[in-house]
Design an enzyme around this catalytic site. Structure first.
Site, PDB file in Angstrom:
ATOM      1  N   ILE A  99       0.817  -1.223   0.000  1.00 13.02           N
ATOM      2  CA  ILE A  99       0.000   0.000   0.000  1.00 13.02           C
ATOM      3  C   ILE A  99       0.851   1.273   0.000  1.00 13.02           C
ATOM      4  O   ILE A  99       0.417   2.303  -0.487  1.00 13.02           O
ATOM      5  CB  ILE A  99      -1.015  -0.021   1.173  1.00 13.02           C
ATOM      6  CG1 ILE A  99      -2.177   0.927   0.886  1.00 13.02           C
ATOM      7  CG2 ILE A  99      -0.344   0.308   2.506  1.00 13.02           C
ATOM      8  CD1 ILE A  99      -3.384   0.722   1.757  1.00 13.02           C
ATOM      9  N   ASN A 103      -2.922   2.367  15.607  1.00 12.83           N
ATOM     10  CA  ASN A 103      -3.445   2.136  16.964  1.00 12.83           C
ATOM     11  C   ASN A 103      -3.767   3.505  17.537  1.00 12.83           C
ATOM     12  O   ASN A 103      -3.398   4.532  16.966  1.00 12.83           O
ATOM     13  CB  ASN A 103      -2.462   1.356  17.827  1.00 12.83           C
ATOM     14  CG  ASN A 103      -1.153   2.089  17.989  1.00 12.83           C
ATOM     15  OD1 ASN A 103      -1.094   3.167  18.586  1.00 12.83           O
ATOM     16  ND2 ASN A 103      -0.086   1.537  17.423  1.00 12.83           N
ATOM     17  N   SER A 109      -7.566  -4.333  10.751  1.00 13.38           N
ATOM     18  CA  SER A 109      -7.812  -5.237  11.903  1.00 13.38           C
ATOM     19  C   SER A 109      -7.520  -6.720  11.655  1.00 13.38           C
ATOM     20  O   SER A 109      -7.633  -7.521  12.591  1.00 13.38           O
ATOM     21  CB  SER A 109      -9.247  -5.111  12.451  1.00 13.38           C
ATOM     22  OG  SER A 109      -9.381  -3.945  13.236  1.00 13.38           O
ATOM     23  N   THR A 110      -7.179  -7.098  10.418  1.00 16.47           N
ATOM     24  CA  THR A 110      -7.047  -8.539  10.144  1.00 16.47           C
ATOM     25  C   THR A 110      -5.647  -9.094  10.397  1.00 16.47           C
ATOM     26  O   THR A 110      -5.405 -10.277  10.180  1.00 16.47           O
ATOM     27  CB  THR A 110      -7.436  -8.883   8.691  1.00 16.47           C
ATOM     28  OG1 THR A 110      -6.487  -8.271   7.805  1.00 16.47           O
ATOM     29  CG2 THR A 110      -8.834  -8.416   8.360  1.00 16.47           C
ATOM     30  N   GLY A 146       3.232  -4.026  11.487  1.00 17.96           N
ATOM     31  CA  GLY A 146       2.334  -4.250  10.351  1.00 17.96           C
ATOM     32  C   GLY A 146       2.362  -3.124   9.332  1.00 17.96           C
ATOM     33  O   GLY A 146       3.415  -2.541   9.038  1.00 17.96           O
ATOM     34  N   VAL A 147       1.198  -2.825   8.810  1.00 18.76           N
ATOM     35  CA  VAL A 147       1.100  -1.813   7.765  1.00 18.76           C
ATOM     36  C   VAL A 147       1.440  -0.423   8.325  1.00 18.76           C
ATOM     37  O   VAL A 147       2.009   0.422   7.620  1.00 18.76           O
ATOM     38  CB  VAL A 147      -0.303  -1.873   7.093  1.00 18.76           C
ATOM     39  CG1 VAL A 147      -1.386  -1.328   7.950  1.00 18.76           C
ATOM     40  CG2 VAL A 147      -0.280  -1.183   5.739  1.00 18.76           C
ATOM     41  N   ASP A 148       1.146  -0.216   9.583  1.00 21.79           N
ATOM     42  CA  ASP A 148       1.469   1.052  10.263  1.00 21.79           C
ATOM     43  C   ASP A 148       2.988   1.301  10.207  1.00 21.79           C
ATOM     44  O   ASP A 148       3.441   2.382   9.788  1.00 21.79           O
ATOM     45  CB  ASP A 148       0.981   0.930  11.725  1.00 21.79           C
ATOM     46  CG  ASP A 148       0.953   2.255  12.466  1.00 21.79           C
ATOM     47  OD1 ASP A 148       1.199   3.299  11.839  1.00 21.79           O
ATOM     48  OD2 ASP A 148       0.677   2.240  13.685  1.00 21.79           O
TER      49      ASP A 148
HETATM   50  N1  AR6 Z   1       0.587  -3.093   2.291  1.00 24.90           N
HETATM   51  C1  AR6 Z   1      -0.646  -3.643   2.361  1.00 24.90           C
HETATM   52  N2  AR6 Z   1      -1.049  -4.420   3.377  1.00 24.90           N
HETATM   53  C2  AR6 Z   1      -0.159  -4.659   4.365  1.00 24.90           C
HETATM   54  C3  AR6 Z   1       1.152  -4.118   4.382  1.00 24.90           C
HETATM   55  C4  AR6 Z   1       1.511  -3.294   3.283  1.00 24.90           C
HETATM   56  N3  AR6 Z   1       2.717  -2.732   3.191  1.00 24.90           N
HETATM   57  N4  AR6 Z   1       1.779  -4.539   5.515  1.00 24.90           N
HETATM   58  C5  AR6 Z   1       0.900  -5.323   6.177  1.00 24.90           C
HETATM   59  N5  AR6 Z   1      -0.267  -5.396   5.498  1.00 24.90           N
HETATM   60  P1  AR6 Z   1      -1.913  -5.004  10.641  1.00 24.90           P
HETATM   61  P2  AR6 Z   1      -4.235  -4.417  12.358  1.00 24.90           P
HETATM   62  C6  AR6 Z   1      -1.514  -6.117   5.836  1.00 24.90           C
HETATM   63  O1  AR6 Z   1      -1.379  -5.970  11.631  1.00 24.90           O
HETATM   64  O2  AR6 Z   1      -4.613  -5.857  12.389  1.00 24.90           O
HETATM   65  C7  AR6 Z   1       0.070  -2.119  14.190  1.00 24.90           C
HETATM   66  O3  AR6 Z   1       1.097  -2.391  15.107  1.00 24.90           O
HETATM   67  C8  AR6 Z   1      -1.417  -7.289   6.768  1.00 24.90           C
HETATM   68  O4  AR6 Z   1      -1.013  -8.455   6.063  1.00 24.90           O
HETATM   69  O5  AR6 Z   1      -0.970  -4.048  10.011  1.00 24.90           O
HETATM   70  O6  AR6 Z   1      -5.305  -3.403  12.115  1.00 24.90           O
HETATM   71  C9  AR6 Z   1      -0.726  -0.884  14.589  1.00 24.90           C
HETATM   72  O7  AR6 Z   1       0.092   0.106  15.166  1.00 24.90           O
HETATM   73  C10 AR6 Z   1      -2.861  -7.394   7.262  1.00 24.90           C
HETATM   74  O8  AR6 Z   1      -3.648  -8.142   6.355  1.00 24.90           O
HETATM   75  O9  AR6 Z   1      -3.111  -4.086  11.252  1.00 24.90           O
HETATM   76  C11 AR6 Z   1      -1.705  -1.450  15.568  1.00 24.90           C
HETATM   77  O10 AR6 Z   1      -1.131  -1.589  16.845  1.00 24.90           O
HETATM   78  C12 AR6 Z   1      -3.355  -5.949   7.230  1.00 24.90           C
HETATM   79  O11 AR6 Z   1      -2.353  -5.209   6.515  1.00 24.90           O
HETATM   80  C13 AR6 Z   1      -1.998  -2.827  15.011  1.00 24.90           C
HETATM   81  O12 AR6 Z   1      -0.855  -3.174  14.239  1.00 24.90           O
HETATM   82  C14 AR6 Z   1      -3.560  -5.336   8.578  1.00 24.90           C
HETATM   83  O13 AR6 Z   1      -2.624  -5.852   9.500  1.00 24.90           O
HETATM   84  C15 AR6 Z   1      -3.190  -2.793  14.081  1.00 24.90           C
HETATM   85  O14 AR6 Z   1      -3.499  -4.114  13.706  1.00 24.90           O
END
Ligand code: AR6
Length: 173
Positions: free
Chosen positions: A12, A25, A124-125, A33-35
């Site tokens: 993304i 968060n 959230s996934t 993760g994506v953050d």
């Molecule tokens: N591009 C697209 N999707 C992605 C990327 C990317 N570069 N990187 C990860 N994903 P998550 P949450 C997907 O864990 O569950 C953080 O620490 C990943 O495979 O990023 O909402 C925040 O600070 C998954 O399918 O977000 C919060 O503390 C999706 O993005 C917490 O994680 C979301 O996974 C939020 O958790």
């Protein structure tokens, strides 16, 4: 399938759209993760803008389901819209409405900013543990309803893996 909805795999942070959504968060100060990927790719201006939002608007943190916008920093996207999705193990009866609110408030923010395209990760996934099929149905339905209101917006769902994309596509039929 709605012509204004795109489902694809990718990173993304590389999306060349007006706004990308961050699954943040409530601290807004970064995470994994994506953050983590968005802050790494977008550089320190995003964190600086998040600190300002915290100080000026949300001293106690951004509530679950809400969305705020910052600069996109060095990203191709002009804006990052930060939203906090629900943590699945603790959202109880409110899981679906909170996840839907994250999508809807992000969409409203994009329109407010004058955007005509926006890209979402699967909020959230990941770390927050929301079951992917259920999350897919909520995400898709929320976007579909929003677009049915007549907004001129192209919405992309970006999946980090082919598997994630397949699960989504299967869940929404
Ligand atoms: N591009 C697209 N999707 C992605 C990327 C990317 N570069 N990187 C990860 N994903 P998550 P949450 C997907 O864990 O569950 C953080 O620490 C990943 O495979 O990023 O909402 C925040 O600070 C998954 O399918 O977000 C919060 O503390 C999706 O993005 C917490 O994680 C979301 O996974 C939020 O958790």
């Amino acid at each position: 399938m709605n012509d204004n909805i795109i489902i694809k795999t990718g990173d993304i942070t590389k999306e060349n759209v007006c706004a990308i959504v961050n699954a943040a968060n409530s601290s807004l100060l970064g995470g994994g993760g994506v953050d983590g990927a968005i802050h790494r790719a977008g550089g320190p201006d995003i964190l600086e803008a998040c600190r300002k939002v915290r100080q000026e608007q949300y001293p106690d943190g951004l509530p679950t389901g809400e969305a705020v916008a910052t600069t996109g920093g060095k990203l191709p996207a002009r804006y990052v819209i930060h939203t906090v999705g629900p943590v699945y193990r603790s959202c109880g009866e409110r899981c679906a409405s909170l996840l839907s609110a994250s999508y809807e408030n992000s969409l409203r923010k994009a329109v407010e900013l004058g955007c005509r395209d926006i890209a979402f990760p699967a909020i959230s996934t990941g770390i927050y543990g929301y079951p992917k099929e259920e999350a897919a149905r909520i995400a898709y339905e929320t976007v579909r309803k929003f677009l049915a209101e007549g907004h001129d917006l192209k919405v992309s769902f970006i999946f980090h893996s082919e598997e994630g994309k397949k699960v989504f596509e299967k869940a929404i039929v």
